[in-house]
Design an enzyme around this catalytic site. Structure first.
Site, mmCIF file in Angstrom:
data_model
loop_
_atom_site.group_PDB
_atom_site.id
_atom_site.type_symbol
_atom_site.label_atom_id
_atom_site.label_comp_id
_atom_site.label_asym_id
_atom_site.label_seq_id
_atom_site.Cartn_x
_atom_site.Cartn_y
_atom_site.Cartn_z
ATOM 1 N N GLU A 33 0.873 -1.172 0.000
ATOM 2 C CA GLU A 33 0.000 0.000 0.000
ATOM 3 C C GLU A 33 0.909 1.221 0.000
ATOM 4 O O GLU A 33 1.446 1.599 1.047
ATOM 5 C CB GLU A 33 -0.920 -0.019 1.226
ATOM 6 C CG GLU A 33 -1.917 -1.165 1.255
ATOM 7 C CD GLU A 33 -2.961 -1.079 0.154
ATOM 8 O OE1 GLU A 33 -3.143 0.026 -0.399
ATOM 9 O OE2 GLU A 33 -3.597 -2.093 -0.147
ATOM 10 N N CYS A 53 -1.687 9.186 1.944
ATOM 11 C CA CYS A 53 -1.471 8.623 0.604
ATOM 12 C C CYS A 53 -2.665 8.856 -0.307
ATOM 13 O O CYS A 53 -2.512 8.949 -1.530
ATOM 14 C CB CYS A 53 -1.161 7.133 0.704
ATOM 15 S SG CYS A 53 -2.463 6.158 1.497
#
Length: 511
Positions: free
Chosen positions: A240, A278
């Site tokens: 991720e 993110c």
């Protein structure tokens, strides 16, 4: 906030004590700790203990109770590490974990059940099913920007799937790491769930061992290191990562729609950990003619949300540490970039605070437009026509998320068909992260693999194919010696031509 400050001072003292202890740990001791932990977890997994659905539910309920009992301590730790307000901490951390646990407990019985498969009639009376089974002992690396939710959310999926778990919290969020390490053993089974704290050296030691799965959240640079280490043992990996997530802002005939869009963009840029996210907005794409209006609305909304003095509003998190502060600061040192600032610009290195900064058309070859910003800076890039945004995005690495505010259905279709990203969200920001029914993950350099909801369960499971056959009927054409009849039979079988097979068997079809 005073209560938070008192708690923070106490956590600071505990953190300093922990850091002294960590410094005294030798490389040999680290190696021994890792090896002993891995051995114990493997023994626990081999015993079959973690495969029990009742055990899984007990652990998840215990984790939920941990969060409930220690909510104030979580708030204090997040305030110390990142300066997060309790409401932001609940929204992005505590609430996310509780929601995920509730959803998992409500669906776990269904997830663990075998899924029946429809087999071709040719295989009758055989039956097929897909049986989820745990992978084994998994390693989870958490990141510092959401040090509670991004640590515990994957753990929930790993436990739900029946694995033993080692969680490595981020050393860059030491208060949260210490809290997790202290509380998890008090609530969850220490023979199946272990926390290992430390910095790069302990990470290196962990990666030297064979795991049945590695789940990593962090930067692409470290992700490459993790993947290289995993490749030595052929360990499956979920990465991720991140990237430069754009927001496309189309024009609207109704001014109120534009105002709503701006509110959501401001909250999506500076709301989650002051842009250190993110899935946060990295830059905006807008038509030239709309830019002046957009800039003014951005300024007004920032002022409305965060007041004239954002540093004193206690509504924006701070930068995590001096290293990252200087990294963001360096993005502004280019004279042409600095000249593009149209709002903000105040940086307080002592308190690690950067106020919201808007930049209008910074140079596209500058670092700010080629590196993930991961901070409270918002470049606004103007285009002649908003349709050009698709080409602009495609000229860069695939983002984790594309946000697009538009009512143009044809434009939406073009974005979906002509771009590639981990996800696309129309007319809102960030909320896709909270939807358990949607997978969360990247593509290309923004990562691979997915989790959330059942996707988390699947990520930490192996879907084992099971076929249960009988001894009758026996199809002799499957065996040699070969002849034309058997070739014809096999061809018809692969075509699932049952009428042709019948004619062949009764001698009414030539071969």
């Amino acid at each position: 906030m005073r209560k938070l400050a008192r708690g923070t001072r106490k956590l600071e003292r505990e953190k300093q004590t922990c850091q002294k202890l960590i410094c005294n740990i030798t490389i040999e001791a680290m190696t021994e700790i890792v090896e002993e932990t891995l051995c114990e977890l493997r023994q626990t997994f081999k015993s079959g203990k973690t495969k029990s659905v009742a055990w899984r539910k007990t652990q998840l309920n215990a984790l939920r109770q941990l969060i409930k009992d220690n909510e104030e301590k979580v708030f204090e730790a997040l305030y110390q590490d990142l300066g997060k307000h309790p409401i932001e901490s609940y929204r992005d951390e505590v609430g996310v974990v509780v929601k995920t646990i509730n959803h998992t407990l409500s669906n776990l019985d269904k997830w663990v059940a075998p899924t029946k498969c429809k087999l071709p009639l040719l295989f009758f009376p055989a039956r097929g099913e897909v049986l989820p089974e745990p992978l084994g002992v998994v390693l989870i690396f958490a990141s510092w920007n959401f040090p509670i939710s991004l640590a515990l959310d994957p753990v929930i999926g790993a436990i739900a799937a029946g694995n033993s778990v080692v969680l490595k919290p981020s050393d860059q969020a030491p208060a949260c790491s210490s809290l997790i390490a202290k509380t998890i053993p008090q609530y969850m089974d220490p023979k199946a769930v272990r926390i290992i704290e430390g910095g790069p050296q302990i990470c290196e030691k962990l990666l030297q061992h064979k795991w049945d799965k590695i789940f990593f959240t962090g930067s692409p640079q470290v992700g490459r290191v993790v993947m290289t280490a995993a490749a030595k043992h052929l360990t499956p990996v979920t990465l991720e990562l991140g990237g430069k997530c754009p927001v496309i802002l189309d024009s609207f005939s109704n001014p109120s729609d534009l105002k709503v869009a701006i509110k959501r963009i401001v909250s999506g840029k500076w709301g989650p950990c002051s842009g250190q996210a993110c899935i946060g907005i990295d830059y905006m794409l807008v038509e030239e003619k709309l830019a002046p209006t957009v800039i003014e609305l951005l300024k007004k909304t920032i002022k409305r949300f965060y007041t004239e003095s954002p540093k004193d509003a206690n509504c924006i998190a701070r930068v995590v540490n001096k290293h990252h502060f200087q990294r963001v600061q360096n993005l502004l040192k280019d004279p042409l970039v600095e000249a593009s600032i149209v709002h903000g610009g105040s940086l307080d290195e002592e308190n690690l605070f950067i106020e919201p900064i808007i930049l209008l058309d910074p140079p596209l070859d500058a670092a700010i437009m080629n590196e993930e910003i991961f901070g409270p800076l918002l470049p606004v890039i103007t285009l002649k026509n908003i349709q050009e945004s698709i080409e602009f995005i495609n000229e860069r690495p695939k983002p984790l998320t594309i946000y697009a505010f538009t009512k143009d259905e044809n434009f939406k279709k073009k974005i979906l068909s002509e771009t590639s990203s981990g996800s696309v969200t129309f007319n809102d920001v960030l909320i896709q992260f909270l939807c358990d029914a949607l997978p969360f993950g990247g593509v290309g350099s923004s990562g691979f693999g997915r989790y959330h909801g059942k996707f988390s369960f699947d990520t930490f499971s192996h879907e084992k194919a099971v076929l249960r056959a009988g001894f009758f009927p026996e199809l002799e054409p499957r065996y040699p010696p070969w002849n034309n009849f058997k070739m014809k039979f096999i061809k018809l079988a692969y075509d699932l031509d049952y009428f042709g097979l019948f004619l062949l068997l009764v001698g009414l079809k030539r071969y």
